[in-house]
Design a protein around this motif. Sequence first.
Motif, PDB file in Angstrom:
ATOM      1  N   UNK A   1       0.818  -1.223   0.000  1.00  0.00           N
ATOM      2  CA  UNK A   1       0.000   0.000   0.000  1.00  0.00           C
ATOM      3  C   UNK A   1       0.849   1.269   0.000  1.00  0.00           C
ATOM      4  N   UNK A   2       2.146   1.101  -0.224  1.00  0.00           N
ATOM      5  CA  UNK A   2       3.029   2.254  -0.326  1.00  0.00           C
ATOM      6  C   UNK A   2       3.416   2.503  -1.786  1.00  0.00           C
ATOM      7  N   UNK A   3       2.570   1.996  -2.710  1.00  0.00           N
ATOM      8  CA  UNK A   3       2.865   2.104  -4.135  1.00  0.00           C
ATOM      9  C   UNK A   3       1.717   2.770  -4.879  1.00  0.00           C
ATOM     10  N   UNK A   4       2.065   3.704  -5.749  1.00  0.00           N
ATOM     11  CA  UNK A   4       1.109   4.414  -6.594  1.00  0.00           C
ATOM     12  C   UNK A   4       1.308   3.965  -8.031  1.00  0.00           C
ATOM     13  N   UNK A   5       0.208   3.802  -8.763  1.00  0.00           N
ATOM     14  CA  UNK A   5       0.302   3.513 -10.183  1.00  0.00           C
ATOM     15  C   UNK A   5      -0.017   2.078 -10.531  1.00  0.00           C
ATOM     16  N   UNK A   6      -0.230   1.811 -11.822  1.00  0.00           N
ATOM     17  CA  UNK A   6      -0.597   0.492 -12.325  1.00  0.00           C
ATOM     18  C   UNK A   6       0.550  -0.139 -13.112  1.00  0.00           C
ATOM     19  N   UNK A   7       0.980   0.534 -14.176  1.00  0.00           N
ATOM     20  CA  UNK A   7       2.134   0.097 -14.964  1.00  0.00           C
ATOM     21  C   UNK A   7       3.361   0.901 -14.539  1.00  0.00           C
ATOM     22  N   UNK A   8       3.264   2.207 -14.674  1.00  0.00           N
ATOM     23  CA  UNK A   8       4.302   3.091 -14.131  1.00  0.00           C
ATOM     24  C   UNK A   8       4.024   3.220 -12.636  1.00  0.00           C
ATOM     25  N   UNK A   9       4.970   2.797 -11.794  1.00  0.00           N
ATOM     26  CA  UNK A   9       4.687   2.783 -10.356  1.00  0.00           C
ATOM     27  C   UNK A   9       5.729   3.567  -9.565  1.00  0.00           C
ATOM     28  N   UNK A  10       5.284   4.087  -8.430  1.00  0.00           N
ATOM     29  CA  UNK A  10       6.148   4.769  -7.474  1.00  0.00           C
ATOM     30  C   UNK A  10       5.969   4.120  -6.114  1.00  0.00           C
ATOM     31  N   UNK A  11       7.053   3.614  -5.538  1.00  0.00           N
ATOM     32  CA  UNK A  11       7.047   3.123  -4.159  1.00  0.00           C
ATOM     33  C   UNK A  11       7.922   4.069  -3.336  1.00  0.00           C
ATOM     34  N   UNK A  12       7.436   4.470  -2.160  1.00  0.00           N
ATOM     35  CA  UNK A  12       8.124   5.516  -1.402  1.00  0.00           C
ATOM     36  C   UNK A  12       8.600   5.037  -0.037  1.00  0.00           C
ATOM     37  N   UNK A  13       9.557   5.778   0.516  1.00  0.00           N
ATOM     38  CA  UNK A  13      10.011   5.537   1.888  1.00  0.00           C
ATOM     39  C   UNK A  13      10.307   6.876   2.547  1.00  0.00           C
ATOM     40  N   UNK A  14      10.433   6.844   3.873  1.00  0.00           N
ATOM     41  CA  UNK A  14      10.809   8.046   4.616  1.00  0.00           C
ATOM     42  C   UNK A  14       9.765   8.482   5.623  1.00  0.00           C
ATOM     43  N   UNK A  15      10.231   9.162   6.675  1.00  0.00           N
ATOM     44  CA  UNK A  15       9.348   9.776   7.670  1.00  0.00           C
ATOM     45  C   UNK A  15       9.767  11.228   7.879  1.00  0.00           C
ATOM     46  N   UNK A  16       8.879  12.007   8.450  1.00  0.00           N
ATOM     47  CA  UNK A  16       9.068  13.451   8.561  1.00  0.00           C
ATOM     48  C   UNK A  16      10.385  13.840   9.227  1.00  0.00           C
ATOM     49  N   UNK A  17      10.777  13.106  10.270  1.00  0.00           N
ATOM     50  CA  UNK A  17      11.999  13.444  10.992  1.00  0.00           C
ATOM     51  C   UNK A  17      13.065  12.358  10.868  1.00  0.00           C
ATOM     52  N   UNK A  18      12.949  11.529   9.843  1.00  0.00           N
ATOM     53  CA  UNK A  18      13.977  10.557   9.546  1.00  0.00           C
ATOM     54  C   UNK A  18      15.103  11.206   8.748  1.00  0.00           C
ATOM     55  N   UNK A  19      16.029  10.384   8.261  1.00  0.00           N
ATOM     56  CA  UNK A  19      17.174  10.916   7.532  1.00  0.00           C
ATOM     57  C   UNK A  19      16.798  11.471   6.167  1.00  0.00           C
ATOM     58  N   UNK A  20      15.844  10.811   5.486  1.00  0.00           N
ATOM     59  CA  UNK A  20      15.537  11.221   4.114  1.00  0.00           C
ATOM     60  C   UNK A  20      14.205  10.635   3.676  1.00  0.00           C
ATOM     61  N   UNK A  21      13.673  11.226   2.636  1.00  0.00           N
ATOM     62  CA  UNK A  21      12.567  10.646   1.891  1.00  0.00           C
ATOM     63  C   UNK A  21      13.128  10.114   0.586  1.00  0.00           C
ATOM     64  N   UNK A  22      12.341   9.316  -0.107  1.00  0.00           N
ATOM     65  CA  UNK A  22      12.794   8.821  -1.391  1.00  0.00           C
ATOM     66  C   UNK A  22      11.798   7.886  -2.022  1.00  0.00           C
ATOM     67  N   UNK A  23      12.134   7.418  -3.220  1.00  0.00           N
ATOM     68  CA  UNK A  23      11.226   6.525  -3.926  1.00  0.00           C
ATOM     69  C   UNK A  23      11.932   5.743  -5.009  1.00  0.00           C
TER      70      UNK A  23
END
Length: 353
Positions: A1-23
Amino acid sequence: MFTLGNFLTLSTFGESHGLAYGGIITNFPAGLEVDFEKVQYQLDRRKPGQSAIVTQRKESDTVVFQSGIFDGKTIGTPIGFIIKNENQKSRDYSHIADAYRPSHADFTYDQKFGLRDYRGGGKSSARETVNWVAAGALARQVLPADVEISAYVSSVGEIFCEKPYQDLDLSKTDESDVRCPDPATAEKMIAKIKEIKKEGNTIGGTIMCVIKNLPAGIGEPVFGKLQAELAKAMLNINAAKGFEYGSGFCGAKMTGKEHNDLFNIDFSTKTNLSGGIQGGISNGMDVYFRVAFKPVATLLRPQESVDRDGNMVIVEGKGRHDACVLPRAVPIVENLAAFVLADLYLINKLRRL
């Protein structure tokens, strides 16, 4: 449930006060010469600290691509990126380590996972949207060059931009701090947000998004309809409370004779109450939709609440918060829409020889 899209997809990581966000973006086509400046430009539009009416957290939001791009071109393998957090002030949240803020995700995250990162809301923080803007700004470059995606603040509280989007110069949206292209309305909106902010309070409103020159045929029957994919993306934005496209809820008051978009001989339509979508598929007319946002839940004033043990407590927001999410949500809406469109556009390429 951390993924957007059907064919082209984006999976994300990160928290507000963690080291970084990314995908990680998968199935991005090879051979695209990436315009990195356009990606960073969209991130700069979203970042905090831009004006007096948004949060003063200072982040450069600089994106670093780590894979999937070689010599400036996409190579068809997963594209990985990170955006470092640079200005966390976790001590601003120590007072809610065991208390639940009203209308926040504190209680529900605790119920779901049994623990939570209380610093800035952790994964429930709207800072997560930095990933979506980065991915959407890249995906935007897959679309035909003449496709225009323009969002703007259409209302703040009871203050509405009464002009239809056709009568506005959407290229001037970013000229006002509130991102409303009608100067007179923008002035009233800014004054209202400042008044609310001074009270330690917050306010909501709506954002209109207009997509021009989208080719006909984009969108998938039966469960991948264009409006449904857009709605799903938009309603995942923090604080989003509603979505309507075309005539929206006003269409429910009309008769079929009033509502039908009659054809011209060039297959355009005389009206566009369908919002550029029929049968879940784009028809070549402008696609337009509106997203409603609630007031930010964090108030810089005392509120009654409860802690994890069910004791009554008083909570009061500390630190740096938006009094109104709308100005910074404009690029989020635009770039999320771009990601959805790029996904459906690439799927459409497979539909016939």
